[in-house]
Design an enzyme around this catalytic site. Sequence first.
Site, mmCIF file in Angstrom:
data_model
loop_
_atom_site.group_PDB
_atom_site.id
_atom_site.type_symbol
_atom_site.label_atom_id
_atom_site.label_comp_id
_atom_site.label_asym_id
_atom_site.label_seq_id
_atom_site.Cartn_x
_atom_site.Cartn_y
_atom_site.Cartn_z
ATOM 1 N N LEU A 131 117.711 76.720 87.800
ATOM 2 C CA LEU A 131 117.325 77.992 88.407
ATOM 3 C C LEU A 131 118.078 79.155 87.749
ATOM 4 O O LEU A 131 117.465 80.127 87.313
ATOM 5 C CB LEU A 131 117.635 77.946 89.917
ATOM 6 C CG LEU A 131 117.316 79.189 90.734
ATOM 7 C CD1 LEU A 131 115.810 79.467 90.765
ATOM 8 C CD2 LEU A 131 117.827 79.042 92.166
ATOM 9 N N GLU A 371 125.712 76.959 93.957
ATOM 10 C CA GLU A 371 124.781 76.888 95.103
ATOM 11 C C GLU A 371 125.042 78.011 96.104
ATOM 12 O O GLU A 371 124.990 77.827 97.310
ATOM 13 C CB GLU A 371 124.801 75.495 95.742
ATOM 14 C CG GLU A 371 124.340 74.439 94.749
ATOM 15 C CD GLU A 371 123.806 73.170 95.370
ATOM 16 O OE1 GLU A 371 123.377 73.177 96.533
ATOM 17 O OE2 GLU A 371 123.818 72.147 94.658
HETATM 18 C C1 FAD Z 1 129.973 74.588 87.043
HETATM 19 C C2 FAD Z 1 128.711 75.257 87.449
HETATM 20 C C3 FAD Z 1 127.591 74.493 87.711
HETATM 21 C C4 FAD Z 1 126.385 75.108 88.068
HETATM 22 N N1 FAD Z 1 125.256 74.346 88.235
HETATM 23 C C5 FAD Z 1 124.056 74.952 88.393
HETATM 24 C C6 FAD Z 1 122.847 74.200 88.386
HETATM 25 O O1 FAD Z 1 122.851 72.969 88.272
HETATM 26 N N2 FAD Z 1 121.677 74.855 88.497
HETATM 27 C C7 FAD Z 1 121.612 76.212 88.619
HETATM 28 O O2 FAD Z 1 120.509 76.742 88.724
HETATM 29 N N3 FAD Z 1 122.746 76.969 88.638
HETATM 30 C C8 FAD Z 1 123.950 76.374 88.513
HETATM 31 N N4 FAD Z 1 125.114 77.120 88.500
HETATM 32 C C9 FAD Z 1 125.024 78.562 88.636
HETATM 33 C C10 FAD Z 1 125.597 79.052 89.960
HETATM 34 O O3 FAD Z 1 124.715 78.764 90.992
HETATM 35 C C11 FAD Z 1 125.892 80.545 89.821
HETATM 36 O O4 FAD Z 1 127.005 80.647 88.961
HETATM 37 C C12 FAD Z 1 126.161 81.197 91.151
HETATM 38 O O5 FAD Z 1 124.996 81.291 91.904
HETATM 39 C C13 FAD Z 1 126.761 82.599 91.003
HETATM 40 O O6 FAD Z 1 126.047 83.361 90.102
HETATM 41 P P1 FAD Z 1 126.820 84.146 88.934
HETATM 42 O O7 FAD Z 1 127.721 83.164 88.267
HETATM 43 O O8 FAD Z 1 125.815 84.830 88.094
HETATM 44 O O9 FAD Z 1 127.704 85.191 89.690
HETATM 45 P P2 FAD Z 1 127.238 86.669 90.102
HETATM 46 O O10 FAD Z 1 125.968 86.604 90.842
HETATM 47 O O11 FAD Z 1 127.300 87.537 88.896
HETATM 48 O O12 FAD Z 1 128.395 87.060 91.107
HETATM 49 C C14 FAD Z 1 129.644 87.593 90.688
HETATM 50 C C15 FAD Z 1 130.408 88.021 91.941
HETATM 51 O O13 FAD Z 1 129.644 89.021 92.646
HETATM 52 C C16 FAD Z 1 129.490 88.623 93.999
HETATM 53 N N5 FAD Z 1 128.188 89.063 94.505
HETATM 54 C C17 FAD Z 1 126.976 88.996 93.889
HETATM 55 N N6 FAD Z 1 126.021 89.453 94.685
HETATM 56 C C18 FAD Z 1 126.607 89.796 95.855
HETATM 57 C C19 FAD Z 1 126.156 90.330 97.090
HETATM 58 N N7 FAD Z 1 124.850 90.570 97.314
HETATM 59 N N8 FAD Z 1 127.060 90.556 98.082
HETATM 60 C C20 FAD Z 1 128.383 90.312 97.885
HETATM 61 N N9 FAD Z 1 128.871 89.811 96.733
HETATM 62 C C21 FAD Z 1 128.002 89.552 95.741
HETATM 63 C C22 FAD Z 1 129.566 87.107 93.982
HETATM 64 O O14 FAD Z 1 129.934 86.596 95.258
HETATM 65 C C23 FAD Z 1 130.614 86.864 92.924
HETATM 66 O O15 FAD Z 1 131.883 86.958 93.510
HETATM 67 C C24 FAD Z 1 126.326 76.512 88.193
HETATM 68 C C25 FAD Z 1 127.478 77.280 87.951
HETATM 69 C C26 FAD Z 1 128.645 76.668 87.581
HETATM 70 C C27 FAD Z 1 129.843 77.530 87.290
#
Ligand code: FAD
Length: 416
Positions: A131, A371
């Site tokens: 995703l 997640e």
């Molecule tokens: C080891 C690992 C495994 C993963 N596995 C999968 C997988 O199998 N499949 C998949 O699809 N994804 C996967 N992910 C992705 C994961 O789901 C995302 O990293 C996660 O959803 C956060 O997105 P981001 O890293 O872009 O952070 P961002 O969305 O950029 O967030 C950065 C910061 O901003 C904050 N923030 C963002 N929006 C808001 C809001 N509306 N209100 C308050 N705070 C906010 C967040 O809480 C965070 O602290 C994985 C990630 C990692 C690191």
Amino acid sequence: MADIPPTPITHLSEIEAAMAESVSKFANEVVLPRARDMDEAESMDPAIVRQLFEQGLMGIEIPEEYGGAGMNFTSAIVGIEELARADPSVSVLVDVHNTLCNTAIIKYGSEALRRKWLPKLATDTVASFCLSEPVSGSDAFALATRAEETPDGSFKINGGKMWITNSSEADLFIVFANLDPAKGYRGITAFVVGKDTPGFAIAKKEKKLGIRASSTCVLTFDDVVVPNENLLGERGHGYRYAISLLNEGRIGIAAQMTGLALGAFENAVKYVWNDRKQFGSLVGEFQGMQHQIAQSWTEIAAARALVYNAARKKEAGEDFVKDAAMAKLYSSQVAGRVSGLAIEWMGGMGFVREGLAEKYWRDSKIGAIYEGTSNIQLNTIAKLLQKEYTTWLQCLRGCGARPLLAVKHKAEAITE
Ligand SMILES: Cc1cc2nc3c(=O)[nH]c(=O)nc-3n(C[C@H](O)[C@H](O)[C@H](O)COP(=O)(O)OP(=O)(O)OC[C@H]3O[C@@H](n4cnc5c(N)ncnc54)[C@H](O)[C@@H]3O)c2cc1C
């Protein structure tokens, strides 16, 4: 309806208890001895993956008619928790495969997709859930990967995915792409993509802080053509599927985090209550230590109660979204706190890479990220709470119990 008194939330059925026992044995005898080396090598031992299939842990909820174990959701949660006590990387491999990928095919797949993939997913084929993208993490439905229908009814996918768990081991990828960008998130559609499909590539494997044996990769889709039968469910329903799957999946991550907290706790108390003496006493007998140990255990028990409550509510067909968010939020906080303290309890021995204490702590950090980050869980909890309380406050006098007390025990809901 028979008036069966409610049981403590963490009680297990006979089948679930047998699951806990067999996974615990497997985790201790097979996974734990490999955990340190796999972390150092930043790779999953293929022999462990093979044995996960042999143990029936990759098809826990897959119905028996498709070659799975045909067990319930709580059994999957029990398995994920027990594995995380030994190694959170192995646990997340099983978690993503079962709670996201298998469930996606079971719930939304056509009969042809189920017949084709479920027997493989239960026996030898690892899956990934794709995703997130460089431009879309928390804002998952801003995804930029596109799908277009070709004249012969196939679909052509172009774009890229990021941070995809299990992708080094996987042969099947559940991919979310926008089939109709004009409709915004309502264009998001799910597809099943086989690893060998031309145009699909693993571009990069990430080097990480924790869960280092779990593969996390960048994927690219360059004119990847999949046949019409690889459409998963209905066009434009991908966002709904993703929300629903992740709501369930969060309980799995919460189980991983409680298992991790337990593992870190047990690893440390073995040392402070058995091995390490200072000032003529076991270090775990000093009151300052005992209070921290007692506090940590209490927090683990509270996290477990949230996890099992969410799992039971899901199984009972009740609304569990807030419960899943609370379980994930709290258990990841507890995992971080307990594994951090456990290092301190062990002093220098906790800090060196000989044992597992520092690994549990590094592994705990991911619980607040994938997640749905902790902030996203808080957003969900607050939004749902406000809705419940607004409805209650707007209700005229006599509309019933306060929202948090409104759940009645359903005897039929917890029978297996
Ligand atoms: C080891 C690992 C495994 C993963 N596995 C999968 C997988 O199998 N499949 C998949 O699809 N994804 C996967 N992910 C992705 C994961 O789901 C995302 O990293 C996660 O959803 C956060 O997105 P981001 O890293 O872009 O952070 P961002 O969305 O950029 O967030 C950065 C910061 O901003 C904050 N923030 C963002 N929006 C808001 C809001 N509306 N209100 C308050 N705070 C906010 C967040 O809480 C965070 O602290 C994985 C990630 C990692 C690191």
